[in-house]
Design an enzyme around this catalytic site. Sequence first.
Site, PDB file in Angstrom:
ATOM      1  N   LYS A 184      80.797 100.435 106.316  1.00 53.44           N
ATOM      2  CA  LYS A 184      79.592 101.056 105.764  1.00 53.44           C
ATOM      3  C   LYS A 184      78.348 100.186 105.944  1.00 53.44           C
ATOM      4  O   LYS A 184      77.239 100.709 106.002  1.00 53.44           O
ATOM      5  CB  LYS A 184      79.802 101.390 104.285  1.00 53.44           C
ATOM      6  CG  LYS A 184      80.821 102.497 104.051  1.00 53.44           C
ATOM      7  CD  LYS A 184      80.901 102.880 102.583  1.00 53.44           C
ATOM      8  CE  LYS A 184      81.900 104.006 102.376  1.00 53.44           C
ATOM      9  NZ  LYS A 184      81.934 104.468 100.964  1.00 53.44           N
ATOM     10  N   ASN A 240      77.229 105.911 104.685  1.00 53.16           N
ATOM     11  CA  ASN A 240      78.517 106.600 104.790  1.00 53.16           C
ATOM     12  C   ASN A 240      78.406 107.932 105.530  1.00 53.16           C
ATOM     13  O   ASN A 240      79.419 108.589 105.760  1.00 53.16           O
ATOM     14  CB  ASN A 240      79.124 106.842 103.406  1.00 53.16           C
ATOM     15  CG  ASN A 240      78.546 108.055 102.710  1.00 53.16           C
ATOM     16  OD1 ASN A 240      77.320 108.190 102.614  1.00 53.16           O
ATOM     17  ND2 ASN A 240      79.400 108.950 102.246  1.00 53.16           N
ATOM     18  N   ALA A 270      81.205 100.144  98.142  1.00 51.24           N
ATOM     19  CA  ALA A 270      81.441 101.219  97.174  1.00 51.24           C
ATOM     20  C   ALA A 270      80.851 100.855  95.814  1.00 51.24           C
ATOM     21  O   ALA A 270      80.247 101.693  95.133  1.00 51.24           O
ATOM     22  CB  ALA A 270      82.937 101.494  97.049  1.00 51.24           C
TER      23      ALA A 270
END
Length: 414
Positions: A56, A77, A121
Amino acid sequence: MRFGLLGRKLGHSYSPQIHAYLGDYEYPLYEKEPEEIEEFMHSNEFDGMNVTIPYKQTVIPYMAKLSDSAKKIGSVNTVTRLPDGSLYGDNTDYYGFSFLLDAAGFDVKDKKVVILGNGGASQTVIAVCRDRGAKEIAVISQRSQTDNYINIEKHANADYIFNGTPVGMYPNNGERLINLSIFKNCKGVADLIYNPAKTRFLLDAEELNIPNINGLVMLCAQAVKAAESFIGTKFEPQKALSILSSLENEMENIVLVGMPGCGKSTAAKALAQKLGREFIDTDQLVEEAEGIPIPQIFAEKGEEYFRNAETNAVKTAGKLSSKIIATGGGAILRDENKAALRQNAKVVFLSRDIAHLATDGRPLSADGKLQKMFEARLPHYKAVSDITVEVSQDAEETVKRILKGLGYNENTCN
């Protein structure tokens, strides 16, 4: 149109199934090693794609333009190809995690939030919680001198805990980072992992009666946003929940537990045929691994040896998805087996009068002590199960009762 998912190990991904609900386009999995990324990003293999760990941040230098959310979070993403052939990077995970909080009913405003991990994340989670007015955000990292897993007890007053690490994700099912029981004030936990559906972290939350949610709703929501960019179609917000419901029914196992000889294997085979799924018998897995029948295992190696072999079989079966699984009568006696069975499944306790239980070829059922065995095991069956179904003499009737109890309808069956 060529869209897909870029990552390193993607065998666990549900993204192709999700995008099948969103449009008539191909959605291949682009499994790439780090040294292959540059050539792939400069290729013409895709019109757009989603990006997952560990790439990412890696893809950012290849973007001609970034969305505000991608800039804020520092990760991409969702990639779309612009008319001039250059690449645009977005972060639809921000929308996805916001959707998850709303779906779970978690209000982080003026609350203390603990976030496990500081990777891409977790940066999304941090951004959303900050924008929603969290009072305090503690990011726990192994490398941090101030907030790490050794001194995490200083954050035991947290209101919400969110796992942004891959710990506990398939195939490393069962791993956990923290002891959730120390968080006496916890109002909710979320795990961005969705395979397994219930990580050890979420199973711990269940045992402690803490509201919890996995990352599948986030995955569905961000996929809806990504598909809007891919194909230029606007979806209703409820589309993500509709896909989530369908996907959960499609991917979860159905596990049958109950006394030896109650008819688990017979019902499971009929259920598998009805739903068009693969049937798995954990006793059969044991026999295949050991090369001899179970009565012989008991006779030559003893019950403890069998139980260890059974645990290995249960853990193997429990990691799978979309299966119909019949278990041995005593598989629920170990807590580790219960967790393995529940992680990806709805569990059904098949109840039957002990007078009607088959005993032939069952070492523990042939000594006339079935009543005591039943009384000892009943609490375990109830603890692990989502529903209880009375076994009928007719396997098809038993299947109907199972499907009704799980909320299935005729449209979900073959």
